[in-house]
Design a protein around this motif. Structure first.
Motif, PDB file in Angstrom:
ATOM      1  N   ALA A  70       1.594   3.974   7.009  1.00  0.00           N
ATOM      2  CA  ALA A  70       0.249   3.993   7.591  1.00  0.00           C
ATOM      3  C   ALA A  70       0.291   4.533   9.016  1.00  0.00           C
ATOM      4  CB  ALA A  70      -0.351   2.590   7.565  1.00  0.00           C
ATOM      5  N   LEU A  71       1.241   4.049   9.813  1.00  0.00           N
ATOM      6  CA  LEU A  71       1.336   4.521  11.195  1.00  0.00           C
ATOM      7  C   LEU A  71       1.739   5.987  11.257  1.00  0.00           C
ATOM      8  CD1 LEU A  71       2.953   1.456  13.004  1.00  0.00           C
ATOM      9  CD2 LEU A  71       0.548   2.148  12.941  1.00  0.00           C
ATOM     10  N   ARG A  72       2.611   6.424  10.351  1.00  0.00           N
ATOM     11  CA  ARG A  72       3.018   7.837  10.328  1.00  0.00           C
ATOM     12  C   ARG A  72       1.818   8.732  10.046  1.00  0.00           C
ATOM     13  NH1 ARG A  72       7.765  11.079   9.945  1.00  0.00           N
ATOM     14  NH2 ARG A  72       6.975  13.207  10.008  1.00  0.00           N
ATOM     15  N   VAL A  73       1.004   8.336   9.086  1.00  0.00           N
ATOM     16  CA  VAL A  73      -0.178   9.140   8.739  1.00  0.00           C
ATOM     17  C   VAL A  73      -1.148   9.193   9.918  1.00  0.00           C
ATOM     18  CG1 VAL A  73      -2.202   9.262   7.228  1.00  0.00           C
ATOM     19  CG2 VAL A  73       0.061   8.759   6.261  1.00  0.00           C
ATOM     20  N   HIS A  74      -1.401   8.046  10.551  1.00  0.00           N
ATOM     21  CA  HIS A  74      -2.311   8.031  11.704  1.00  0.00           C
ATOM     22  C   HIS A  74      -1.759   8.877  12.851  1.00  0.00           C
ATOM     23  CE1 HIS A  74      -4.876   5.190   9.777  1.00  0.00           C
ATOM     24  NE2 HIS A  74      -4.086   4.141   9.913  1.00  0.00           N
ATOM     25  N   ALA A  75      -0.441   8.804  13.064  1.00  0.00           N
ATOM     26  CA  ALA A  75       0.169   9.559  14.164  1.00  0.00           C
ATOM     27  C   ALA A  75       0.111  11.060  13.908  1.00  0.00           C
ATOM     28  CB  ALA A  75       1.618   9.108  14.358  1.00  0.00           C
ATOM     29  N   ASP A  76       0.447  11.486  12.707  1.00  0.00           N
ATOM     30  CA  ASP A  76       0.417  12.913  12.378  1.00  0.00           C
ATOM     31  C   ASP A  76      -0.995  13.462  12.503  1.00  0.00           C
ATOM     32  OD1 ASP A  76       3.107  12.836  11.910  1.00  0.00           O
ATOM     33  OD2 ASP A  76       2.965  12.931   9.721  1.00  0.00           O
ATOM     34  N   ARG A  77      -1.961  12.677  12.079  1.00  0.00           N
ATOM     35  CA  ARG A  77      -3.353  13.140  12.109  1.00  0.00           C
ATOM     36  C   ARG A  77      -3.840  13.327  13.538  1.00  0.00           C
ATOM     37  NH1 ARG A  77      -6.665   9.640   8.201  1.00  0.00           N
ATOM     38  NH2 ARG A  77      -5.551  10.936   6.703  1.00  0.00           N
ATOM     39  N   LEU A 105       8.265   7.540  15.980  1.00  0.00           N
ATOM     40  CA  LEU A 105       7.201   6.863  16.725  1.00  0.00           C
ATOM     41  C   LEU A 105       7.826   5.931  17.759  1.00  0.00           C
ATOM     42  CD1 LEU A 105       4.921   5.871  13.703  1.00  0.00           C
ATOM     43  CD2 LEU A 105       4.932   8.012  14.986  1.00  0.00           C
ATOM     44  N   TRP A 106       7.030   5.535  18.759  1.00  0.00           N
ATOM     45  CA  TRP A 106       7.514   4.539  19.694  1.00  0.00           C
ATOM     46  C   TRP A 106       6.470   3.458  19.886  1.00  0.00           C
ATOM     47  CZ3 TRP A 106       7.179   9.739  21.214  1.00  0.00           C
ATOM     48  CH2 TRP A 106       6.143  10.062  22.096  1.00  0.00           C
ATOM     49  N   PHE A 107       6.969   2.294  20.291  1.00  0.00           N
ATOM     50  CA  PHE A 107       6.198   1.054  20.303  1.00  0.00           C
ATOM     51  C   PHE A 107       5.853   0.654  21.729  1.00  0.00           C
ATOM     52  CE2 PHE A 107       6.770  -3.799  19.885  1.00  0.00           C
ATOM     53  CZ  PHE A 107       5.412  -4.005  19.692  1.00  0.00           C
ATOM     54  N   ARG A 108       4.587   0.408  21.997  1.00  0.00           N
ATOM     55  CA  ARG A 108       4.131  -0.130  23.269  1.00  0.00           C
ATOM     56  C   ARG A 108       3.716  -1.584  23.061  1.00  0.00           C
ATOM     57  NH1 ARG A 108       2.754   3.073  27.489  1.00  0.00           N
ATOM     58  NH2 ARG A 108       2.838   1.019  28.482  1.00  0.00           N
ATOM     59  N   ARG A 109       4.451  -2.484  23.672  1.00  0.00           N
ATOM     60  CA  ARG A 109       4.135  -3.910  23.562  1.00  0.00           C
ATOM     61  C   ARG A 109       2.900  -4.229  24.390  1.00  0.00           C
ATOM     62  NH1 ARG A 109       9.311  -2.872  23.473  1.00  0.00           N
ATOM     63  NH2 ARG A 109      10.638  -3.846  21.869  1.00  0.00           N
ATOM     64  N   ALA A 110       1.958  -4.910  23.771  1.00  0.00           N
ATOM     65  CA  ALA A 110       0.705  -5.232  24.442  1.00  0.00           C
ATOM     66  C   ALA A 110       0.574  -6.745  24.588  1.00  0.00           C
ATOM     67  CB  ALA A 110      -0.484  -4.666  23.666  1.00  0.00           C
ATOM     68  N   GLY A 111       0.687  -7.232  25.840  1.00  0.00           N
ATOM     69  CA  GLY A 111       0.433  -8.638  26.083  1.00  0.00           C
ATOM     70  C   GLY A 111       1.677  -9.493  26.210  1.00  0.00           C
ATOM     71  N   ASP A 112       1.435 -10.781  26.367  1.00  0.00           N
ATOM     72  CA  ASP A 112       2.471 -11.790  26.539  1.00  0.00           C
ATOM     73  C   ASP A 112       3.014 -12.212  25.176  1.00  0.00           C
ATOM     74  OD1 ASP A 112       3.529 -14.632  26.770  1.00  0.00           O
ATOM     75  OD2 ASP A 112       3.088 -14.238  28.872  1.00  0.00           O
ATOM     76  N   PRO A 128      -2.011   7.485  25.662  1.00  0.00           N
ATOM     77  CA  PRO A 128      -2.798   7.746  24.441  1.00  0.00           C
ATOM     78  C   PRO A 128      -2.050   7.249  23.201  1.00  0.00           C
ATOM     79  CG  PRO A 128      -2.781   9.677  25.857  1.00  0.00           C
ATOM     80  CD  PRO A 128      -1.779   8.718  26.432  1.00  0.00           C
ATOM     81  N   LEU A 129      -2.735   6.507  22.364  1.00  0.00           N
ATOM     82  CA  LEU A 129      -2.113   5.883  21.201  1.00  0.00           C
ATOM     83  C   LEU A 129      -2.526   6.569  19.906  1.00  0.00           C
ATOM     84  CD1 LEU A 129      -2.732   2.132  22.123  1.00  0.00           C
ATOM     85  CD2 LEU A 129      -0.548   3.368  22.268  1.00  0.00           C
ATOM     86  N   ALA A 130      -1.592   6.590  18.966  1.00  0.00           N
ATOM     87  CA  ALA A 130      -1.945   6.993  17.606  1.00  0.00           C
ATOM     88  C   ALA A 130      -2.697   5.875  16.912  1.00  0.00           C
ATOM     89  CB  ALA A 130      -0.684   7.339  16.816  1.00  0.00           C
ATOM     90  N   ALA A 131      -2.278   4.631  17.185  1.00  0.00           N
ATOM     91  CA  ALA A 131      -2.885   3.481  16.516  1.00  0.00           C
ATOM     92  C   ALA A 131      -2.568   2.216  17.290  1.00  0.00           C
ATOM     93  CB  ALA A 131      -2.357   3.355  15.089  1.00  0.00           C
ATOM     94  N   ALA A 132      -3.359   1.196  17.039  1.00  0.00           N
ATOM     95  CA  ALA A 132      -3.043  -0.166  17.458  1.00  0.00           C
ATOM     96  C   ALA A 132      -2.986  -1.030  16.215  1.00  0.00           C
ATOM     97  CB  ALA A 132      -4.080  -0.706  18.440  1.00  0.00           C
ATOM     98  N   VAL A 133      -2.119  -2.039  16.271  1.00  0.00           N
ATOM     99  CA  VAL A 133      -1.879  -2.901  15.116  1.00  0.00           C
ATOM    100  C   VAL A 133      -2.226  -4.335  15.490  1.00  0.00           C
ATOM    101  CG1 VAL A 133      -0.166  -3.736  13.461  1.00  0.00           C
ATOM    102  CG2 VAL A 133      -0.018  -1.389  14.348  1.00  0.00           C
TER     103      VAL A 133
END
Length: 352
Positions: A70-77, A105-112, A128-133
């Motif tokens: 899912a993340l790969r598809v969102h990132a490529d798009r 892909l690389w991961f940005r940690r959001a929050g505590d 800029p993000l491809a997606a948030a999870v």
């Protein structure tokens, strides 16, 4: 892994109800001699697409594969390679950074790590993000969920940046008992939704990814590239269909029992249940003893009484405390709140 036989268990995935013959009997009740091999998979995909209000749904042999795809598809798009999620995201903690090793892909940690992700946390990412999870509920926080308005605010913020929204809904079935909204209304916040077929539904294994038809079509290509297009997935689909029929309707009762057990634990005071009260059928029990001592006490309890309390014990920043997860299912429904309290007293007495 303990060699002692388990007769009763608070642990959702104890072997008590997962023996092959019992599971096969449930599965066989859903088919007849004319059922084609692909029939159960197609039925499952249609049923979950409808339940989640999405155009299409696709079976995967594992949730790990489904979410990375899912993340790969969102990132490529979008031509972006970063995604954001809570620091305890399963994608990072349990999957050997497959999002990077396989998909770049690389991961940005959001929050505590010990608090729910917030809109401010997401806004602070900057890149800029491809997606948030979003993981609903947040397992490592004891099944906590953001309030509905907070969740909607977070999703709107991410969408405004052009990023996709993805739901790690491995335990969406439990989350719905708190939000008390149709599954389709919850899923509508997200461009793609992954659900597990074996956690609360007690299937064999597997996952489903639901989204718009174009996203699912692209995901199908990646599923094949990664070896997930298995032709005989019908046993996994049948087990999931059995869970949808028999266990999904029980989720509100599981949540009520979780609240009752947690209330009894906290009223007693020897241990502590968190959250208080539980928002879902999941919560953590925190114990005033070191992890290794608790593990040894648990082995002793299992050997003597055949009672299993957990799948694993979690350490924490305080070396004199630890915790374990409780997810209420049919196994845990056999324990009264008072009995759980008594077992905790027995357990902790064995640590001294």
């Amino acid at each position: 892994m303990s060699s002692h036989p388990v007769r009763r268990s608070l642990f959702l995935h104890a072997p008590i109800r997962r023996r092959p013959r019992a599971m096969l009997e449930q599965m066989l009740a859903l088919v007849d001699d004319d059922t084609p091999p692909q029939g159960p998979v197609e039925t499952l995909e249609r049923r979950l697409a409808d339940l989640l209000g999405k155009e299409s749904a696709l079976f995967f042999p594992t949730g790990t594969m489904a979410q990375q795809v899912a993340l790969r598809v969102h990132a490529d798009r979008r031509g972006r390679r970063a995604f954001a999620a809570h620091p305890h995201s399963h994608l990072d903690v349990w999957e050997e950074q497959g999002y990077n090793a396989v998909h770049g892909l690389w991961f940005r940690r959001a929050g505590d790590p010990y608090e729910l992700m917030t809109a401010q946390d997401l806004a602070s990412v900057g890149e800029p993000l491809a997606a948030a999870v979003w993981e609903l509920p947040q397992r490592d926080l004891g099944g906590l969920l953001p309030q509905w308005d907070d969740l909607c605010e977070q999703v709107a913020l991410v969408r405004a940046t052009g990023a996709a929204t993805h739901l790690d809904g491995a335990r969406l079935w439990e989350a719905q008992t708190y939000y008390r909204r149709p599954f389709a209304e919850i899923a509508a916040l997200f461009d793609s939704v992954y659900v597990s077929l074996y956690k609360s539904l007690q299937g064999v294994r597997g996952a489903v990814l639901a989204a718009d038809a174009a996203t699912v079509a692209a995901a199908r290509v990646w599923r094949q590239r990664l070896g997930g297009g298995i032709p005989d997935a019908w046993p996994l689909a049948l087990a999931a269909l059995a869970g949808l029929d028999t266990l999904l309707p029980r989720m509100p009762a599981y949540r009520d029992h979780a609240i009752a057990i947690a209330s009894a634990v906290n009223a007693d005071g020897l241990a502590r249940a968190h959250p208080n009260p539980p928002q879902t059928p999941m919560f953590h029990i925190h114990l005033p003893a070191p992890r290794r001592a608790v593990e040894q006490a648990g082995e002793s309890l299992l050997a003597e009484h055949g009672i299993q309390l957990w799948g694993r014990v979690r350490s924490g920043p305080d070396p004199d405390r630890c915790s374990f997860e409780v997810t209420i299912g049919e196994n845990a429904m056999e324990f009264t709140p008072d009995e759980v309290v008594a077992l905790l007293h027995d357990l902790l007495a064995r640590t001294s």
